[in-house]
Enzyme design. Sequence first.
Site, PDB file in Angstrom:
ATOM      1  N   LYS A 153      -2.259  22.738  27.909  1.00  0.00           N
ATOM      2  CA  LYS A 153      -3.598  23.206  27.526  1.00  0.00           C
ATOM      3  C   LYS A 153      -4.404  23.589  28.777  1.00  0.00           C
ATOM      4  O   LYS A 153      -5.079  24.618  28.815  1.00  0.00           O
ATOM      5  CB  LYS A 153      -4.325  22.123  26.710  1.00  0.00           C
ATOM      6  CG  LYS A 153      -3.757  21.972  25.299  1.00  0.00           C
ATOM      7  CD  LYS A 153      -4.263  20.730  24.562  1.00  0.00           C
ATOM      8  CE  LYS A 153      -3.508  20.558  23.249  1.00  0.00           C
ATOM      9  NZ  LYS A 153      -3.877  19.372  22.481  1.00  0.00           N
ATOM     10  N   ASP A 188     -11.165  21.190  18.182  1.00  0.00           N
ATOM     11  CA  ASP A 188      -9.940  20.760  17.497  1.00  0.00           C
ATOM     12  C   ASP A 188     -10.122  20.798  15.977  1.00  0.00           C
ATOM     13  O   ASP A 188      -9.154  20.717  15.226  1.00  0.00           O
ATOM     14  CB  ASP A 188      -9.616  19.311  17.911  1.00  0.00           C
ATOM     15  CG  ASP A 188      -8.286  19.193  18.630  1.00  0.00           C
ATOM     16  OD1 ASP A 188      -7.461  20.115  18.508  1.00  0.00           O
ATOM     17  OD2 ASP A 188      -8.082  18.177  19.313  1.00  0.00           O
ATOM     18  N   GLN A 227      -7.235  13.972  22.974  1.00  0.00           N
ATOM     19  CA  GLN A 227      -5.806  14.063  22.654  1.00  0.00           C
ATOM     20  C   GLN A 227      -5.382  12.848  21.822  1.00  0.00           C
ATOM     21  O   GLN A 227      -5.677  11.711  22.173  1.00  0.00           O
ATOM     22  CB  GLN A 227      -4.990  14.162  23.958  1.00  0.00           C
ATOM     23  CG  GLN A 227      -3.517  14.433  23.758  1.00  0.00           C
ATOM     24  CD  GLN A 227      -3.215  15.789  23.118  1.00  0.00           C
ATOM     25  OE1 GLN A 227      -3.965  16.744  23.280  1.00  0.00           O
ATOM     26  NE2 GLN A 227      -2.130  15.879  22.384  1.00  0.00           N
TER      27      GLN A 227
HETATM   28  N1  GUN Z   1      -1.890  15.411  19.020  1.00  0.00           N
HETATM   29  C1  GUN Z   1      -0.955  16.147  18.412  1.00  0.00           C
HETATM   30  N2  GUN Z   1      -1.436  17.365  18.094  1.00  0.00           N
HETATM   31  C2  GUN Z   1      -2.721  17.396  18.500  1.00  0.00           C
HETATM   32  C3  GUN Z   1      -3.746  18.379  18.458  1.00  0.00           C
HETATM   33  O1  GUN Z   1      -3.588  19.492  17.947  1.00  0.00           O
HETATM   34  N3  GUN Z   1      -4.926  18.008  19.005  1.00  0.00           N
HETATM   35  C4  GUN Z   1      -5.132  16.788  19.545  1.00  0.00           C
HETATM   36  N4  GUN Z   1      -6.338  16.515  20.025  1.00  0.00           N
HETATM   37  N5  GUN Z   1      -4.207  15.861  19.598  1.00  0.00           N
HETATM   38  C5  GUN Z   1      -3.005  16.161  19.090  1.00  0.00           C
END
Ligand code: GUN
Length: 299
Positions: free
Chosen positions: A51, A118, A95
């Site tokens: 990211k 998100d 996350q």
């Molecule tokens: N953990 C697994 N997929 C995601 C996601 O799309 N966003 C976040 N914040 N955590 C994750």
Amino acid sequence: MILIDGKKLSKKIEANIKTEVEELKANGVVPGLAVILVGDDPASHTYVSMKEKSCKNVGFYSIVHKMPDTISQQEIIETIEMMNNNPRIDGILVQLPLPKHIDTTKILEVIDPAKDVDGFHPYNMGRIVENLDAFAPCTPVGVMEMFKEYNIELEGKDVCVVGASNIVGKPMAALLLNANATVTVTHIYTKDLSSHTKKADIIIVGVGVPGLIKANMVKEGAIVIDIGINRLESGKLVGDVDFENVASKCSYITPVPGGVGPMTIAMLLQNTLKAAKGRTKWKTFYISYTIFQQVGLAQ
Ligand code: GUN
């Protein structure tokens, strides 16, 4: 059979974002993303560095708050509140998964819904269900972008979503319903998974079980979207679909890797850009209002 190329589509989207960022920068706005990463789960660290790299590629400002898994819930909340009030930050991402002693729902609710790139805040989730403008979770919205790019019509289609998580299955079902599809959501308590998948024009699976969807569970000509990302002991990355045997039955299928995965990151960038544009909208409004005040047209 047509392979849906998520890597190529995500590159195209990211190139458009990069151009828009250059225009925003000319107006003094640099989109900013803050990531909170708790603990040392290797997969989470890999996702977060991907990211970060993508943010850099499109010209975003990004920061990562790395915290040990002994951190208290209150300290995470304080960091989020700091980011909520930081004018350089347009998007906040925590996350997941978080360590067991942390209440994930509470944490997600602290994020300002206007910075919830998100799309996990209940406010945004509710707006998605009501088909209102909102930040939609990146993976499901990435799948919808794939349908758009490949001109796959959803209206009236029978879609089977396998997995009912808050992050993927539930918002996926809401977006499909908004597109007038007939949606069946299956999950761990579903009695006969195969009876549902066999009837479906489109199967979307994201449960983290390698090879769950077998050829005898798929109708001839179906469209199969694989959201699963599983690392086998051999180190090989595979999805939730038995790709080798299923692919030849499909009209369209996504590969793993190179399918939905890259789209998730592209959508995170798109949501952050949208949040930054919201910032400029308020800035323009504020400047106009101040000018109106000065010339006596507003109080
Ligand atoms: N953990 C697994 N997929 C995601 C996601 O799309 N966003 C976040 N914040 N955590 C994750």
